[in-house]
Design an enzyme around this catalytic site. Sequence first.
Site, PDB file in Angstrom:
ATOM      1  N   ARG B  47       0.867  -1.181   0.000  1.00 52.57           N
ATOM      2  CA  ARG B  47       0.000   0.000   0.000  1.00 52.57           C
ATOM      3  C   ARG B  47       0.899   1.226   0.000  1.00 52.57           C
ATOM      4  O   ARG B  47       2.111   1.127   0.162  1.00 52.57           O
ATOM      5  CB  ARG B  47      -1.009   0.000   1.157  1.00 52.57           C
ATOM      6  CG  ARG B  47      -0.671  -0.708   2.411  1.00 52.57           C
ATOM      7  CD  ARG B  47       0.438  -0.092   3.172  1.00 52.57           C
ATOM      8  NE  ARG B  47       0.221   1.320   3.382  1.00 52.57           N
ATOM      9  CZ  ARG B  47       1.172   2.195   3.626  1.00 52.57           C
ATOM     10  NH1 ARG B  47       2.443   1.818   3.672  1.00 52.57           N
ATOM     11  NH2 ARG B  47       0.914   3.479   3.816  1.00 52.57           N
ATOM     12  N   GLY B  48       0.268   2.397  -0.139  1.00 53.96           N
ATOM     13  CA  GLY B  48       1.026   3.630  -0.302  1.00 53.96           C
ATOM     14  C   GLY B  48       1.085   3.923  -1.793  1.00 53.96           C
ATOM     15  O   GLY B  48       1.449   3.050  -2.581  1.00 53.96           O
ATOM     16  N   ARG B  90      -7.515  -0.713  -6.910  1.00 55.86           N
ATOM     17  CA  ARG B  90      -7.827   0.402  -6.004  1.00 55.86           C
ATOM     18  C   ARG B  90      -8.022   1.662  -6.844  1.00 55.86           C
ATOM     19  O   ARG B  90      -7.228   1.946  -7.743  1.00 55.86           O
ATOM     20  CB  ARG B  90      -6.733   0.608  -4.949  1.00 55.86           C
ATOM     21  CG  ARG B  90      -6.613  -0.612  -4.013  1.00 55.86           C
ATOM     22  CD  ARG B  90      -5.808  -0.288  -2.777  1.00 55.86           C
ATOM     23  NE  ARG B  90      -6.569   0.582  -1.882  1.00 55.86           N
ATOM     24  CZ  ARG B  90      -6.020   1.228  -0.847  1.00 55.86           C
ATOM     25  NH1 ARG B  90      -4.730   1.115  -0.611  1.00 55.86           N
ATOM     26  NH2 ARG B  90      -6.757   1.985  -0.059  1.00 55.86           N
ATOM     27  N   GLN B 197      -2.370   1.948   9.970  1.00 55.82           N
ATOM     28  CA  GLN B 197      -1.055   2.037   9.315  1.00 55.82           C
ATOM     29  C   GLN B 197      -0.075   2.889  10.140  1.00 55.82           C
ATOM     30  O   GLN B 197       1.135   2.660  10.080  1.00 55.82           O
ATOM     31  CB  GLN B 197      -1.184   2.656   7.921  1.00 55.82           C
ATOM     32  CG  GLN B 197      -1.932   1.808   6.904  1.00 55.82           C
ATOM     33  CD  GLN B 197      -3.420   2.103   6.874  1.00 55.82           C
ATOM     34  OE1 GLN B 197      -3.993   2.613   7.841  1.00 55.82           O
ATOM     35  NE2 GLN B 197      -4.061   1.776   5.773  1.00 55.82           N
ATOM     36  N   ASP B 238      -2.389  10.635  -2.188  1.00 55.35           N
ATOM     37  CA  ASP B 238      -2.763   9.586  -3.143  1.00 55.35           C
ATOM     38  C   ASP B 238      -3.120  10.153  -4.509  1.00 55.35           C
ATOM     39  O   ASP B 238      -2.989   9.482  -5.528  1.00 55.35           O
ATOM     40  CB  ASP B 238      -3.920   8.754  -2.587  1.00 55.35           C
ATOM     41  CG  ASP B 238      -3.433   7.866  -1.460  1.00 55.35           C
ATOM     42  OD1 ASP B 238      -3.354   8.370  -0.326  1.00 55.35           O
ATOM     43  OD2 ASP B 238      -3.081   6.703  -1.735  1.00 55.35           O
ATOM     44  N   ASN B 248      -5.917  12.006   0.338  1.00 55.33           N
ATOM     45  CA  ASN B 248      -4.983  11.200   1.127  1.00 55.33           C
ATOM     46  C   ASN B 248      -5.818  10.419   2.135  1.00 55.33           C
ATOM     47  O   ASN B 248      -7.044  10.581   2.218  1.00 55.33           O
ATOM     48  CB  ASN B 248      -3.937  12.101   1.811  1.00 55.33           C
ATOM     49  CG  ASN B 248      -2.803  11.304   2.448  1.00 55.33           C
ATOM     50  OD1 ASN B 248      -2.238  10.419   1.806  1.00 55.33           O
ATOM     51  ND2 ASN B 248      -2.478  11.579   3.690  1.00 55.33           N
ATOM     52  N   LYS B 249      -5.172   9.574   2.892  1.00 54.80           N
ATOM     53  CA  LYS B 249      -5.851   8.707   3.865  1.00 54.80           C
ATOM     54  C   LYS B 249      -6.903   9.462   4.674  1.00 54.80           C
ATOM     55  O   LYS B 249      -6.680  10.591   5.106  1.00 54.80           O
ATOM     56  CB  LYS B 249      -4.786   8.117   4.801  1.00 54.80           C
ATOM     57  CG  LYS B 249      -5.276   7.194   5.891  1.00 54.80           C
ATOM     58  CD  LYS B 249      -6.062   6.021   5.374  1.00 54.80           C
ATOM     59  CE  LYS B 249      -5.282   5.216   4.355  1.00 54.80           C
ATOM     60  NZ  LYS B 249      -6.185   4.368   3.533  1.00 54.80           N
TER      61      LYS B 249
END
Lengths: 349, 349
Positions: B47-48, B90, B197, B238, B248-249
């Site tokens: 991920r990332g 994703r 995370q 992201d 982003n998250k």
Amino acid sequence: MPLETIRWNERGWIELIDQTLLPNELKYIACRTVEEVWEAIKTLRVRGAPAIGIAGALGVVLGIWRSEARSYDEFKAELDRVADYLATSRPTAVNLFWALDRMREAAERNKDKPIPELKKLLLKEALDIIEEDKRICRAIGRNGARLLPDECTVLTHCNAGGLATADYGTALGVIYAAVEMGKRIKVFADETRPLLQGARLTAWELMQGGIEVTLICDNTAAYVMKQGLVDCVIVGADRIAANGDTANKIGTYNLAVLAKEHGIPFYVAAPSSTFDLTLESGDQIPIEERSPEEVTCPFGRRIAPEGVKVYNPAFDVTPARLITAIITEKGVIRQPLHENIPKILNACP
Amino acid sequence: MPLETIRWNERGWIELIDQTLLPNELKYIACRTVEEVWEAIKTLRVRGAPAIGIAGALGVVLGIWRSEARSYDEFKAELDRVADYLATSRPTAVNLFWALDRMREAAERNKDKPIPELKKLLLKEALDIIEEDKRICRAIGRNGARLLPDECTVLTHCNAGGLATADYGTALGVIYAAVEMGKRIKVFADETRPLLQGARLTAWELMQGGIEVTLICDNTAAYVMKQGLVDCVIVGADRIAANGDTANKIGTYNLAVLAKEHGIPFYVAAPSSTFDLTLESGDQIPIEERSPEEVTCPFGRRIAPEGVKVYNPAFDVTPARLITAIITEKGVIRQPLHENIPKILNACP
């Protein structure tokens, strides 16, 4: 018929819902010693400022119920030891200290009574606190429900519901009362890390009550607000200073900042026993720090590296300026809070 | 020597750190089929945003490595099928689509080469992406580190570290570079619900690097800022739209609002491949919603009532106006972002 969070068993002990088992199991456990009451408060088997107050009051009764003191002074010394000990269980919510003081005062007021009668009067005092809490929460609910539009989505944090009080709740009491008035209310419940009172208790309690609830992670509240999905925030309180600064579950201050950014009303719902007028501001409220394991090992599963440093304050303080109004049983306290708090709290009755 | 997040095994498959096992176990797993790569991306074993891009590029190589196509057209059709399939893993991070497009273009550029040679050129393209990522992250680190005071506490969210890239990180790359410059940096890491995370990856990675890190629950960031304990926020990204709006998250937008409230600089650190200049604003970025079980049953343990409704977006969008600057390998993009993004991105490499 709402559940009773905590009650006196006529055979001489306390029964309470072990909230650490929810939502997987609804179970009353017995507390037969003051040490068990202390442990139940400390480990959050019973939690929520008003419910902790009730646990404290009943804990005092438990502590003196089998007393063999032969004089009032001896009896009062025992009572003080019990109350002082229970006061060490959790530092932030003021309702515990308020309830313990009320029990001490009830003893003093009846110091001339024979000790067996005094015990019964103390039990009555504790049961009065429970009955008053039921009435107070319904009054908070009515006062708050009037503030809500007929159709409305409320965001709440932690659990300020029936489980945090005798049976009805403060923040959730407002929601229950609004629904009883025929308003159409939906709720977003923050899960409330680390101990997940929102996920485990609020979501469960609202579902039991047939109220539509959507669970979110705490960090999702901002995005939900940004999408225009939230009409107001309502939270409970653990201690409110004279200027209106409010200590409540960690994350509450976060929500207050977000509510301001999004132009959403931010309400605190709490009984008058949550005010600590001896404190000028929230800076003076002691903030409990709890074990790192609550964060690193939730429910026995390690989710962070061994030895990691953790900062785990259980509460934060929301400054008065971010609070639209405080909803109490005596009325709704609006800005400027520092001026209106004494006016409303000192109003009859 | 930093760990490699993902690598090509000379025998013809992919090896990657299974990040779902961290911090309890550091283990490389093999992905021998494109389906296994897809699953590894979908379930966040890798991920990332930059690391997902690398996984996509290597996934394309894996998908065509044993191709028996006899013409370029046949080969390209196979490659497109693989790339289209991987693109469904994703939706939010743009680096995946960027890397897949780059692999398609590398094939087109070399369409006249014999297929065995084409395969090797595609492998080289994917390995180039990895090597470039290593250089780019170090450049982001240097550019960002100059922004930090000599002594500084950084708050970060999720993991934008070595584990989110080839080996160095974007937001954490800034921290590593600052430490390499001799600056004294401490970090607060948000745990980052639901998949933790921050707790599992960022805290672990920083501890491995000998950097002082304190883990907090997401809802604690506001209180930490209010106490003056945070000098700046640095997060990854992201996808960044042409106007600077940044996906982003989930929880990143929350931090940006809090940073503004507390007068704290808020930095985004990301490679230029994270920009999607085809999108005018963040409103057009697709936001992935993930399974309710991530919230209700973390790591197999149920912590919310059966049947509760859950809203679980994996990302949010931070509006450009809340971002102090975006740190890229090509330089630091300051306000007004919509004007400066093309200037910096179009500057010579």
